[in-house]
Design a protein around this motif. Structure first.
Motif, PDB file in Angstrom:
ATOM      1  N   GLU A 120      59.197  61.627  69.882  1.00 56.80           N
ATOM      2  CA  GLU A 120      58.012  63.459  69.725  1.00 56.80           C
ATOM      3  C   GLU A 120      57.463  63.121  71.067  1.00 56.80           C
ATOM      4  O   GLU A 120      56.337  62.124  71.381  1.00 56.80           O
ATOM      5  CB  GLU A 120      56.842  62.406  68.759  1.00 56.80           C
ATOM      6  CG  GLU A 120      55.942  63.420  69.018  1.00 56.80           C
ATOM      7  CD  GLU A 120      56.628  65.440  68.228  1.00 56.80           C
ATOM      8  OE1 GLU A 120      55.770  65.360  69.626  1.00 56.80           O
ATOM      9  OE2 GLU A 120      57.426  65.604  67.767  1.00 56.80           O
ATOM     10  N   SER A 134      55.316  74.744  73.662  1.00 55.68           N
ATOM     11  CA  SER A 134      56.521  74.782  72.939  1.00 55.68           C
ATOM     12  C   SER A 134      56.998  73.255  72.275  1.00 55.68           C
ATOM     13  O   SER A 134      56.989  72.487  73.845  1.00 55.68           O
ATOM     14  CB  SER A 134      57.246  75.770  72.421  1.00 55.68           C
ATOM     15  OG  SER A 134      58.532  75.376  73.386  1.00 55.68           O
ATOM     16  N   GLY A 135      57.380  72.981  71.132  1.00 55.19           N
ATOM     17  CA  GLY A 135      57.795  71.744  70.726  1.00 55.19           C
ATOM     18  C   GLY A 135      59.279  71.137  71.540  1.00 55.19           C
ATOM     19  O   GLY A 135      59.378  70.437  72.267  1.00 55.19           O
ATOM     20  N   ARG A 175      57.860  70.982  75.447  1.00 52.47           N
ATOM     21  CA  ARG A 175      57.411  69.949  75.783  1.00 52.47           C
ATOM     22  C   ARG A 175      58.906  68.830  76.015  1.00 52.47           C
ATOM     23  O   ARG A 175      59.008  67.940  76.744  1.00 52.47           O
ATOM     24  CB  ARG A 175      56.436  69.099  74.844  1.00 52.47           C
ATOM     25  CG  ARG A 175      54.967  70.221  75.001  1.00 52.47           C
ATOM     26  CD  ARG A 175      53.916  69.403  73.749  1.00 52.47           C
ATOM     27  NE  ARG A 175      54.578  69.796  71.931  1.00 52.47           N
ATOM     28  CZ  ARG A 175      54.121  70.293  71.145  1.00 52.47           C
ATOM     29  NH1 ARG A 175      53.233  71.338  72.069  1.00 52.47           N
ATOM     30  NH2 ARG A 175      54.150  70.673  70.601  1.00 52.47           N
ATOM     31  N   GLN A 176      60.012  68.387  75.116  1.00 52.74           N
ATOM     32  CA  GLN A 176      61.200  68.389  75.235  1.00 52.74           C
ATOM     33  C   GLN A 176      62.123  68.261  76.424  1.00 52.74           C
ATOM     34  O   GLN A 176      62.290  67.358  76.853  1.00 52.74           O
ATOM     35  CB  GLN A 176      61.734  68.098  73.833  1.00 52.74           C
ATOM     36  CG  GLN A 176      63.314  66.928  73.529  1.00 52.74           C
ATOM     37  CD  GLN A 176      62.713  65.704  73.529  1.00 52.74           C
ATOM     38  OE1 GLN A 176      62.030  65.104  74.418  1.00 52.74           O
ATOM     39  NE2 GLN A 176      62.520  65.127  72.147  1.00 52.74           N
TER      40      GLN A 176
END
Length: 365
Positions: A109, A167-168, A171-172
């Motif tokens: 995460e 955004s997710g 971020r990854q």
């Protein structure tokens, strides 16, 4: 892409070798073993997938490699060697020189792994300066390079953005950029696509494969998703209840599993032709480390379990040929069903259990 200077060393084979790794955690209820004598290796330029349900011990195993478990409540036994050098027992300063440099980690995460008080550029540049001793300008340029490399648009401008402004999926990608900033020899990816939708997941996996080939990295990929394993992994290591139950080359394990738990994981993956039908799931739940069953740890959920055979002594992890291992006393007389790891429809056909009285909780349907 420019490469920062880094001492080179002849890497022995394997690159990473984990030997009889065990992890004990101290709690109010006493000392509990959560990882039990786990052994496997990762070779140069190789991708090994560590697979299992939540609670199987995957993440604890991966964090043990980099000494990320809290020392006050955990005790680690066994051996973790990287390029022949023992990592367990290294002093914090020595281990810090390995983390992020030779071995990098992409956490599950990114929102909890990235510092919300600093821009993504500052966080990437800090790692580069720490391990390479370059100027702030050179570290910033490197941050732009790696952000651009992982597909972050307008990388120079986004360098000034904070994690919450991404955004997710982005971020990854930032986490991937940080992991690649010092060109590590090994990347540990702890379920990096779990929180992403399938489209972004496919993009991230595609980029990770391309980057691995470009830099010649090895990857230890932790996941519960066998669909992902089929796409990226050379070898698969299956964990259950804190220890290994099966290992082998991915194509061989998928085509012919040698442990009922591996077959059950394969059956649990949706196939392309199952629209509108009820998805199959493994009955029961993963046992807690405090309440492991006697005998095979999987037998309360296993459709092939036999009384007096599977619930007595814990079976050892034994070779089954072609570099594979299995921890099942009935492996010779079971006809376990697999799938092709190179097919588009990931899933498994109906299993064909053999006769024999099932233990309570066994499900032959």
């Amino acid at each position: 892409m420019k490469s920062l200077s880094k001492p080179t060393a002849s890497a022995p084979d394997p690159l990473l070798e984990i030997d009889r790794l065990s992890v004990d955690i101290r709690s109010e209820r006493g000392v509990v073993r959560v990882v039990d004598e786990v052994s496997f290796a990762v070779g140069p330029r190789e991708t090994v997938a560590l697979v299992g349900e939540s609670g199987s011990g995957k993440s604890v195993t991966s964090m043990s490699v980099l000494g990320l478990l809290p020392p006050r409540i955990t005790r680690t036994h066994g051996s973790v060697r990287f390029e022949g050098r023992e990592l367990l027992g290294l002093k914090p300063g020595e281990l810090d020189r390995v983390r992020g440099d030779d071995i990098a980690m992409i956490f599950q995460e990114p929102m909890t792994s990235l510092n919300p008080a600093f821009t993504v550029g500052e966080q990437i540049a800090e790692q580069v300066r720490r391990h390479r001793g370059v100027s702030r300008r050179a570290a910033r340029d490197r941050a732009v390079e790696v952000l651009d490399l992982v597909g972050v648009p307008s990388a120079a401008e986004r360098l000034k953005a904070y994690p919450h402004e991404f955004s997710g999926g982005m971020r990854q990608r930032v986490m991937m950029a940080m992991a690649l900033s010092c060109e590590p020899k090994l990347v540990i990816a702890d379920e990096p696509t779990t929180a992403l939708d399938v489209t972004i997941q496919a993009l991230v996996l595609s980029e990770l494969r391309a980057l691995q080939e470009r830099f010649g990295m090895s990857v230890l990929f932790i996941t519960h998703d066998l669909g992902v394993v089929a796409e990226i992994a050379d070898k698969v290591v299956v964990m259950y209840g804190g220890h290994l139950v099966e290992t082998g080359r991915t194509a061989e394990v998928f085509a012919s599993p040698r442990h009922p738990y591996t077959e059950a994981l394969l059956r649990s993956v949706p196939q392309g032709d199952t629209a509108g039908s009820r998805l199959w799931s493994i009955p029961g739940t993963m046992p807690t480390p405090e309440a492991l069953p006697r005998g095979c740890r999987f037998h309360p959920r296993c459709p092939y379990a036999q009384r007096g055979v599977c619930d007595t002594d814990e079976p050892p992890l034994e070779p089954v040929g072609d570099g594979r291992t299995s921890r099942c006393v009935r492996r010779a007389d079971l006809r376990l069903t697999g799938i092709g790891a190179d097919t588009g429809g990931i899933g498994a056909r109906e299993a064909a259990p053999l006769g024999g009285p099932a233990l309570p909780g066994g499900d032959r349907t």
